[in-house]
Design a protein around this motif. Structure first.
Motif, PDB file in Angstrom:
ATOM      1  N   MET A 197      11.515   4.652 -13.277  1.00  0.00           N
ATOM      2  CA  MET A 197      11.819   5.636 -12.247  1.00  0.00           C
ATOM      3  C   MET A 197      12.969   5.083 -11.417  1.00  0.00           C
ATOM      4  SD  MET A 197       8.005   6.751 -11.036  1.00  0.00           S
ATOM      5  CE  MET A 197       7.236   5.150 -11.141  1.00  0.00           C
TER       6      MET A 197
ATOM      7  N   GLN B  42       7.827   3.023 -18.388  1.00  0.00           N
ATOM      8  CA  GLN B  42       8.222   4.153 -17.561  1.00  0.00           C
ATOM      9  C   GLN B  42       9.200   3.654 -16.504  1.00  0.00           C
ATOM     10  OE1 GLN B  42       5.673   5.657 -14.470  1.00  0.00           O
ATOM     11  NE2 GLN B  42       5.763   7.672 -15.385  1.00  0.00           N
TER      12      GLN B  42
ATOM     13  N   GLU C 196      15.817   5.818  -8.169  1.00  0.00           N
ATOM     14  CA  GLU C 196      16.143   6.620  -6.988  1.00  0.00           C
ATOM     15  C   GLU C 196      17.391   6.048  -6.337  1.00  0.00           C
ATOM     16  OE1 GLU C 196      12.425   7.764  -4.511  1.00  0.00           O
ATOM     17  OE2 GLU C 196      11.855   6.062  -5.752  1.00  0.00           O
TER      18      GLU C 196
ATOM     19  N   VAL D 160       7.264   0.459 -14.901  1.00  0.00           N
ATOM     20  CA  VAL D 160       5.914   0.111 -15.326  1.00  0.00           C
ATOM     21  C   VAL D 160       5.985  -0.105 -16.827  1.00  0.00           C
ATOM     22  CG1 VAL D 160       3.504   0.813 -15.390  1.00  0.00           C
ATOM     23  CG2 VAL D 160       4.958   1.574 -13.507  1.00  0.00           C
TER      24      VAL D 160
ATOM     25  N   PRO E 193      16.505  11.300  -7.730  1.00  0.00           N
ATOM     26  CA  PRO E 193      15.449  10.592  -8.447  1.00  0.00           C
ATOM     27  C   PRO E 193      15.353  11.089  -9.883  1.00  0.00           C
ATOM     28  CG  PRO E 193      14.624  11.486  -6.369  1.00  0.00           C
ATOM     29  CD  PRO E 193      15.984  12.076  -6.604  1.00  0.00           C
ATOM     30  N   ALA E 194      15.077  10.180 -10.783  1.00  0.00           N
ATOM     31  CA  ALA E 194      14.886  10.586 -12.174  1.00  0.00           C
ATOM     32  C   ALA E 194      13.945   9.590 -12.838  1.00  0.00           C
ATOM     33  CB  ALA E 194      16.211  10.623 -12.913  1.00  0.00           C
ATOM     34  N   ALA E 195      13.337  10.014 -13.931  1.00  0.00           N
ATOM     35  CA  ALA E 195      12.431   9.127 -14.646  1.00  0.00           C
ATOM     36  C   ALA E 195      12.663   9.251 -16.136  1.00  0.00           C
ATOM     37  CB  ALA E 195      10.988   9.476 -14.324  1.00  0.00           C
TER      38      ALA E 195
ATOM     39  N   SER F  36      11.245  -2.989  -8.711  1.00  0.00           N
ATOM     40  CA  SER F  36       9.823  -3.291  -8.643  1.00  0.00           C
ATOM     41  C   SER F  36       9.282  -3.185 -10.061  1.00  0.00           C
ATOM     42  CB  SER F  36       9.144  -2.297  -7.699  1.00  0.00           C
ATOM     43  OG  SER F  36       7.812  -2.108  -8.071  1.00  0.00           O
ATOM     44  N   LEU F  37       8.850  -4.314 -10.585  1.00  0.00           N
ATOM     45  CA  LEU F  37       8.443  -4.365 -11.994  1.00  0.00           C
ATOM     46  C   LEU F  37       6.966  -4.687 -12.121  1.00  0.00           C
ATOM     47  CD1 LEU F  37       9.070  -4.605 -15.076  1.00  0.00           C
ATOM     48  CD2 LEU F  37       9.619  -7.001 -14.651  1.00  0.00           C
ATOM     49  N   GLN F  38       6.295  -3.897 -12.950  1.00  0.00           N
ATOM     50  CA  GLN F  38       4.897  -4.173 -13.264  1.00  0.00           C
ATOM     51  C   GLN F  38       4.805  -4.172 -14.779  1.00  0.00           C
ATOM     52  OE1 GLN F  38       2.242  -1.354 -11.430  1.00  0.00           O
ATOM     53  NE2 GLN F  38       0.513  -1.948 -12.704  1.00  0.00           N
TER      54      GLN F  38
ATOM     55  N   GLY G 295      10.777   7.692 -20.021  1.00  0.00           N
ATOM     56  CA  GLY G 295       9.766   6.858 -20.657  1.00  0.00           C
ATOM     57  C   GLY G 295       8.354   7.284 -20.314  1.00  0.00           C
ATOM     58  N   THR G 296       7.388   6.633 -20.950  1.00  0.00           N
ATOM     59  CA  THR G 296       5.990   6.986 -20.735  1.00  0.00           C
ATOM     60  C   THR G 296       5.189   5.720 -20.437  1.00  0.00           C
ATOM     61  OG1 THR G 296       5.182   6.630 -22.971  1.00  0.00           O
ATOM     62  CG2 THR G 296       6.279   8.725 -22.537  1.00  0.00           C
ATOM     63  N   LEU G 297       3.905   5.927 -20.193  1.00  0.00           N
ATOM     64  CA  LEU G 297       3.015   4.797 -19.903  1.00  0.00           C
ATOM     65  C   LEU G 297       2.224   4.408 -21.137  1.00  0.00           C
ATOM     66  CD1 LEU G 297       1.843   6.240 -16.518  1.00  0.00           C
ATOM     67  CD2 LEU G 297       3.193   4.178 -16.789  1.00  0.00           C
TER      68      LEU G 297
END
Lengths: 100, 341
Positions: free
Chosen positions: A20, A18, A22, A65, A6-8, A31-33, A10-12
């Protein structure tokens, strides 16, 4: 590229996203928001998938996100998350190779 | 700019306390990382903390709302969680603040009247429920146990449930929180109920009494916090019960552990609202003594396993008497206190 852990990236914060990532099970699950889903949802999704394809990632779970990031920002965040997830960011980022 | 707030800096910690108090948030007694944002004059204007896989104690100063400070703090905490290999994060918040977090990619798992429990994975809880082994339709019960270690008291509870129902879902707490590792606890439960064909064994995972849903189960906290967390845990359990068709939950009555008895109290009050009967089973006694896992741990601690032999099913006794258990016994001996608070 194979997603190993897993890695991430960016920020919110506003105008960023952001990402993420896996390890997946043989396909891309996104999954996009987004705060601008109604206006740009399709464009954002296309940009993310295109970037993954360019990096030759075929199996991953991705959660994004988005806070109104521009395309270039999205690309950079997705690339960074992918590199981090396979430890490429330590030494061998494929400049000019898979990254264009 | 978000920066770490050292637990050793008394001055900075005082600022955190003051900010939380102004915003009406109770400071958790258990935090392993705290960060904050300062204004130009060095005053703390936003803060957030984490403990294990949970994010907690968020506050933004009244005069600085709408500046996106919460986003910065959450980004910082999530980045740190990822950096240490924890990609699944949880948080609780007040119901009126839940929408801010849902804008930040968190989705609701469960709610009680004073708190909402959220995770940073959409559909995480739904996919946990979908992944559980299901049983055919019929009278179905559930038991959740720590089995630390599995005693004849646990066996008695399972046997009773298995006798009174068509199927029993047995959840063993998968959190590592004591000297007896989960793998051993699980194995002793499995061996201890192997002859009961209608019992299905599950790992409790991150959603039932884990350090995410119910931190005060593992670490001392005040009664108010225990009650709120217990209520959330029960509400999460309601979702699992629905997925598995469980209509009854069996619990052992708890005379010695404060936190478990509070938990039982909350369960008895709330489970019926979720369509689950709560059956409290009195403790089994052996030779006039109440059978309890903490008594067993104490006996192992005092090198007196044989004094509790009548409390243990054969499989558990055999394990602790065998050389294979040497390192676990060692770990129990090394503890100051073997009882659950």
């Amino acid at each position: 590229m194979e997603i190993k852990k897993p890695a991430a990236a960016g920020t919110l914060e506003s105008s960023d996203a952001q990402v993420m990532i896996e390890p997946g099970d043989g396909k891309i699950e996104l999954s996009l928001q987004s705060s601008v889903m109604n206006q740009y949802g399709r464009q954002i999704r296309a940009t993310i998938l295109e970037t993954l394809e360019r990096l030759d990632v075929t199996s991953a779970k991705l959660t994004v996100v988005d806070k109104g990031a521009l395309d270039c920002t999205l690309k950079a965040r997705v690339e960074c998350a992918v590199f981090r997830s396979c430890d490429a960011s330590e030494a061998n980022i494929p400049w000019g190779g898979a990254v264009r | 700019m978000v920066s770490e707030i050292s637990p050793r800096s008394a001055r900075a910690q005082k600022q955190v306390d003051a900010l939380l108090e102004r915003e009406g948030i109770r400071r958790d007694r258990n935090l392993d990382y705290t960060c904050g944002v300062y204004d130009d004059d060095g005053a703390l204007i936003a803060t957030g903390s984490s403990f294990g896989s949970t994010l907690r104690c968020f506050a933004v100063s009244d005069g600085h709302r709408g500046e996106g400070l919460l986003n910065e703090v959450v980004s910082h905490l999530l980045e740190r969680q990822f950096a240490r290999g924890c990609s699944h994060s949880f948080l609780y918040t007040k119901p009126e603040s839940a929408r801010f977090f849902s804008d930040l990619g968190f989705s609701e798992v469960a709610r009680a009247e004073r708190a909402v429990f959220m995770e940073n994975r959409r559909g995480g809880f739904a996919s946990y429920c979908a992944g559980l082994q299901k049983t055919p339709a019929g009278k179905t019960a559930a038991i959740v146990m720590n089995a630390n270690p599995f005693t004849r008291g646990h066996r008695y509870l399972v046997e009773k449930a298995a006798g009174e129902n068509d199927f029993v879902h047995l959840f063993v707490l998968s959190e590592e929180a004591g000297p007896i590792p989960f793998a051993v606890r699980r194995r002793l439960v499995r061996d201890g109920v192997a002859d009961l064909p209608n019992v299905v064994l599950h790992d409790s995972g991150p959603y039932i009494i884990s350090s995410a849903t119910f931190p005060s189960y593992f670490l001392r906290d005040d009664d108010d916090a225990i009650r709120t967390q217990a209520a959330l845990d029960v509400s999460v359990f309601g979702g699992i019960a629905r997925a598995l068709g469980v209509t009854r939950r069996y619990v052992g009555d708890e005379p010695t552990s404060h936190v478990t008895s509070l938990y039982n109290e909350v369960m008895a009050a709330r489970l019926p609202e979720l369509g689950v009967d709560c059956t409290v089973v009195p403790r089994m006694e052996a030779d006039g003594r109440v059978v309890s896992a903490s008594t067993v741990r104490q006996a192992i601690h005092d090198d007196a396993l044989d004094t509790v032999a009548d409390m243990l099913p054969e499989s558990t006794y055999r394990y602790f008497a065998s050389p294979e258990a040497a390192h676990v016994v060692q770990a129990i001996r090394a503890m100051d206190e073997a009882k659950h608070y």
